[in-house]
Motif scaffolding. Structure first.
Motif, PDB file in Angstrom:
ATOM      1  N   ILE A   1       0.869  -1.173   0.000  1.00 52.47           N
ATOM      2  CA  ILE A   1       0.000   0.000   0.000  1.00 52.47           C
ATOM      3  C   ILE A   1       0.905   1.220   0.000  1.00 52.47           C
ATOM      4  O   ILE A   1       1.881   1.267   0.754  1.00 52.47           O
ATOM      5  CB  ILE A   1      -0.908  -0.015   1.251  1.00 52.47           C
ATOM      6  N   SER A   2       0.599   2.160  -0.848  1.00 57.07           N
ATOM      7  CA  SER A   2       1.490   3.308  -1.044  1.00 57.07           C
ATOM      8  C   SER A   2       1.852   3.980   0.284  1.00 57.07           C
ATOM      9  O   SER A   2       0.983   4.226   1.127  1.00 57.07           O
ATOM     10  CB  SER A   2       0.839   4.277  -2.038  1.00 57.07           C
ATOM     11  N   GLY A   3       3.131   4.204   0.509  1.00 58.94           N
ATOM     12  CA  GLY A   3       3.604   4.847   1.726  1.00 58.94           C
ATOM     13  C   GLY A   3       3.750   3.918   2.920  1.00 58.94           C
ATOM     14  O   GLY A   3       4.016   4.376   4.028  1.00 58.94           O
ATOM     15  N   THR A   4       3.548   2.607   2.718  1.00 66.43           N
ATOM     16  CA  THR A   4       3.644   1.657   3.830  1.00 66.43           C
ATOM     17  C   THR A   4       4.425   0.420   3.372  1.00 66.43           C
ATOM     18  O   THR A   4       4.728   0.276   2.190  1.00 66.43           O
ATOM     19  CB  THR A   4       2.253   1.160   4.294  1.00 66.43           C
ATOM     20  N   ASP A   5       4.739  -0.489   4.334  1.00 66.93           N
ATOM     21  CA  ASP A   5       5.322  -1.769   3.922  1.00 66.93           C
ATOM     22  C   ASP A   5       4.302  -2.889   4.088  1.00 66.93           C
ATOM     23  O   ASP A   5       4.639  -4.066   4.099  1.00 66.93           O
ATOM     24  CB  ASP A   5       6.630  -2.060   4.679  1.00 66.93           C
ATOM     25  N   ARG A   6       3.038  -2.518   4.237  1.00 63.65           N
ATOM     26  CA  ARG A   6       1.965  -3.513   4.345  1.00 63.65           C
ATOM     27  C   ARG A   6       1.483  -3.893   2.945  1.00 63.65           C
ATOM     28  O   ARG A   6       1.391  -3.030   2.062  1.00 63.65           O
ATOM     29  CB  ARG A   6       0.787  -2.940   5.144  1.00 63.65           C
ATOM     30  N   LEU A   7       1.184  -5.173   2.777  1.00 60.96           N
ATOM     31  CA  LEU A   7       0.731  -5.633   1.461  1.00 60.96           C
ATOM     32  C   LEU A   7      -0.732  -5.278   1.232  1.00 60.96           C
ATOM     33  O   LEU A   7      -1.565  -5.392   2.134  1.00 60.96           O
ATOM     34  CB  LEU A   7       0.915  -7.142   1.341  1.00 60.96           C
ATOM     35  N   SER A   8      -1.041  -4.863   0.021  1.00 59.51           N
ATOM     36  CA  SER A   8      -2.429  -4.629  -0.393  1.00 59.51           C
ATOM     37  C   SER A   8      -3.165  -5.967  -0.470  1.00 59.51           C
ATOM     38  O   SER A   8      -2.554  -7.004  -0.736  1.00 59.51           O
ATOM     39  CB  SER A   8      -2.416  -3.969  -1.769  1.00 59.51           C
ATOM     40  N   ALA A   9      -4.468  -5.951  -0.258  1.00 58.70           N
ATOM     41  CA  ALA A   9      -5.265  -7.180  -0.380  1.00 58.70           C
ATOM     42  C   ALA A   9      -5.178  -7.746  -1.793  1.00 58.70           C
ATOM     43  O   ALA A   9      -5.344  -8.948  -1.998  1.00 58.70           O
ATOM     44  CB  ALA A   9      -6.711  -6.911  -0.002  1.00 58.70           C
ATOM     45  N   HIS A  10      -4.874  -6.899  -2.762  1.00 54.47           N
ATOM     46  CA  HIS A  10      -4.724  -7.383  -4.138  1.00 54.47           C
ATOM     47  C   HIS A  10      -3.509  -8.308  -4.269  1.00 54.47           C
ATOM     48  O   HIS A  10      -3.439  -9.131  -5.174  1.00 54.47           O
ATOM     49  CB  HIS A  10      -4.597  -6.204  -5.108  1.00 54.47           C
ATOM     50  N   SER A  11      -2.547  -8.190  -3.366  1.00 56.19           N
ATOM     51  CA  SER A  11      -1.357  -9.041  -3.404  1.00 56.19           C
ATOM     52  C   SER A  11      -1.711 -10.513  -3.165  1.00 56.19           C
ATOM     53  O   SER A  11      -1.030 -11.400  -3.658  1.00 56.19           O
ATOM     54  CB  SER A  11      -0.368  -8.626  -2.313  1.00 56.19           C
ATOM     55  N   PHE A  12      -2.742 -10.728  -2.368  1.00 50.00           N
ATOM     56  CA  PHE A  12      -3.079 -12.095  -1.979  1.00 50.00           C
ATOM     57  C   PHE A  12      -4.048 -12.755  -2.973  1.00 50.00           C
ATOM     58  O   PHE A  12      -4.407 -13.918  -2.809  1.00 50.00           O
ATOM     59  CB  PHE A  12      -3.701 -12.097  -0.581  1.00 50.00           C
ATOM     60  N   GLY A  13      -4.481 -12.008  -3.965  1.00 49.14           N
ATOM     61  CA  GLY A  13      -5.455 -12.559  -4.918  1.00 49.14           C
ATOM     62  C   GLY A  13      -6.836 -12.713  -4.306  1.00 49.14           C
ATOM     63  O   GLY A  13      -7.632 -13.536  -4.746  1.00 49.14           O
ATOM     64  N   ILE A  14      -7.125 -11.898  -3.260  1.00 46.53           N
ATOM     65  CA  ILE A  14      -8.445 -11.983  -2.622  1.00 46.53           C
ATOM     66  C   ILE A  14      -9.290 -10.742  -2.896  1.00 46.53           C
ATOM     67  O   ILE A  14     -10.381 -10.620  -2.356  1.00 46.53           O
ATOM     68  CB  ILE A  14      -8.331 -12.189  -1.087  1.00 46.53           C
ATOM     69  N   ALA A  15      -8.768  -9.819  -3.710  1.00 44.65           N
ATOM     70  CA  ALA A  15      -9.498  -8.574  -3.976  1.00 44.65           C
ATOM     71  C   ALA A  15      -9.744  -8.395  -5.466  1.00 44.65           C
ATOM     72  O   ALA A  15      -8.909  -8.779  -6.289  1.00 44.65           O
ATOM     73  CB  ALA A  15      -8.724  -7.384  -3.428  1.00 44.65           C
ATOM     74  N   VAL A  16     -10.896  -7.814  -5.783  1.00 41.75           N
ATOM     75  CA  VAL A  16     -11.213  -7.469  -7.176  1.00 41.75           C
ATOM     76  C   VAL A  16     -11.707  -6.031  -7.229  1.00 41.75           C
ATOM     77  O   VAL A  16     -12.377  -5.556  -6.308  1.00 41.75           O
ATOM     78  CB  VAL A  16     -12.301  -8.389  -7.790  1.00 41.75           C
TER      79      VAL A  16
END
Ligand SMILES: [Zn+2]
Length: 274
Positions: A190-205
């Motif tokens: 996620i921009s400005g963080t080191d946390r992964l976006s939910a899109h990284s896990f293939g669980i978001a559309v």
């Protein structure tokens, strides 16, 4: 001829080696026990085989990975979002009704608060594994279709397929919300963080970005994103929720095109409702 048909039937019924047999779960209908620890019931029902032990301070996944459990913290909403504990994830109850009034409260973002260690343990720690798990769910609409590649882990692709099939039953008017496809799998922080976006896990559309609305694009400031002109219809949102996908349109920091597989939040909301 008859023998050939039988052979075909057997071939179709036999799962491919290593493939998981999936039956979609209706999370709005799945039976829930009364009483007990609501957070524990929600997590353990959503992710069978996991174990939340709050007194011990652990959440153990079905494949034996241990994540530290900490309760919700008395911190600012921005800090809660930034470095969320597992307890923090349940501070804002996801509204089951198609009611966009709760999101007028600044920072009311149920589902946007994610404990990064929990998400990585439940889903993936690296891009290659996430990518290798992708499977396509297809929206077959009235005059168009769209493919969405999501993870097959925990049968997410089958959950999405069931939701898309239900959306398609609502007729031609649904097509424009799903086509063009706004994006699915994307291994990124996620921009400005080191946390992964939910899109990284293939669980978001993301569905059609033109119709979705996104707080950052609207020029709003964090904690002050109130004006939001939703155009997504209740039938679409409710079909997604039924199969475990929460909607970013219910967030104060609205992301109206975004749906994310978080059945624990659907279940927690049902448990709170009683
Ligand atoms: Zn998204």
């Amino acid at each position: 001829m008859r023998r050939l048909a039988l052979a075909l039937l057997v071939a179709l019924a036999a799962p491919a080696a290593g493939a998981q047999t999936c039956t979609a779960t209706d999370w709005m209908a799945v039976p829930l026990p009364g009483g007990g620890d609501l957070m524990e019931t929600a997590l353990e029902t959503a992710y069978p085989g996991t174990d939340l032990d709050r007194p011990a301070g652990t959440f153990v996944t079905d494949d034996g990975r241990t994540v530290p459990y900490r309760g919700d913290r008395d911190v600012s909403p921005a800090d809660r979002l930034d470095d969320a504990t597992i307890g923090d994830m349940f501070v804002y109850p996801y509204p089951l009704a198609f009611d966009l009034s709760a999101r007028r409260t600044p920072w009311f973002d149920p589902g946007r608060v994610r404990n990064d260690a929990l998400m990585r343990a439940l889903w993936f720690d690296d891009a290659a594994a996430a990518r290798a798990s992708l499977a396509v769910a297809r929206y077959q609409g009235y005059s168009t279709s769209a493919d969405f590649a999501v993870t097959s882990k925990r049968c997410v692709h089958a959950q999405l397929q069931a939701a898309l099939d239900q959306i398609a039953t609502h007729g031609a008017g649904m097509d424009k919300f799903l086509v063009p496809n706004g994006g699915t799998f994307n291994w990124r922080t996620i921009s400005g963080t080191d946390r992964l976006s939910a899109h990284s896990f293939g669980i978001a559309v993301d569905f059609n970005t033109e119709l979705g609305g996104y707080w950052r694009w609207s020029g709003a400031q964090p904690g002050n994103a109130a004006a939001y002109d939703n155009r997504y219809p209740p039938d679409l949102v409710q079909a997604m929720e039924r199969y475990g996908f929460i909607w970013g349109g219910k967030w104060h920091h609205f992301d109206g095109m975004h749906f994310e597989y978080r059945p624990e939040l659907i279940l927690f909301a049902r448990l709170l409702r009683g």
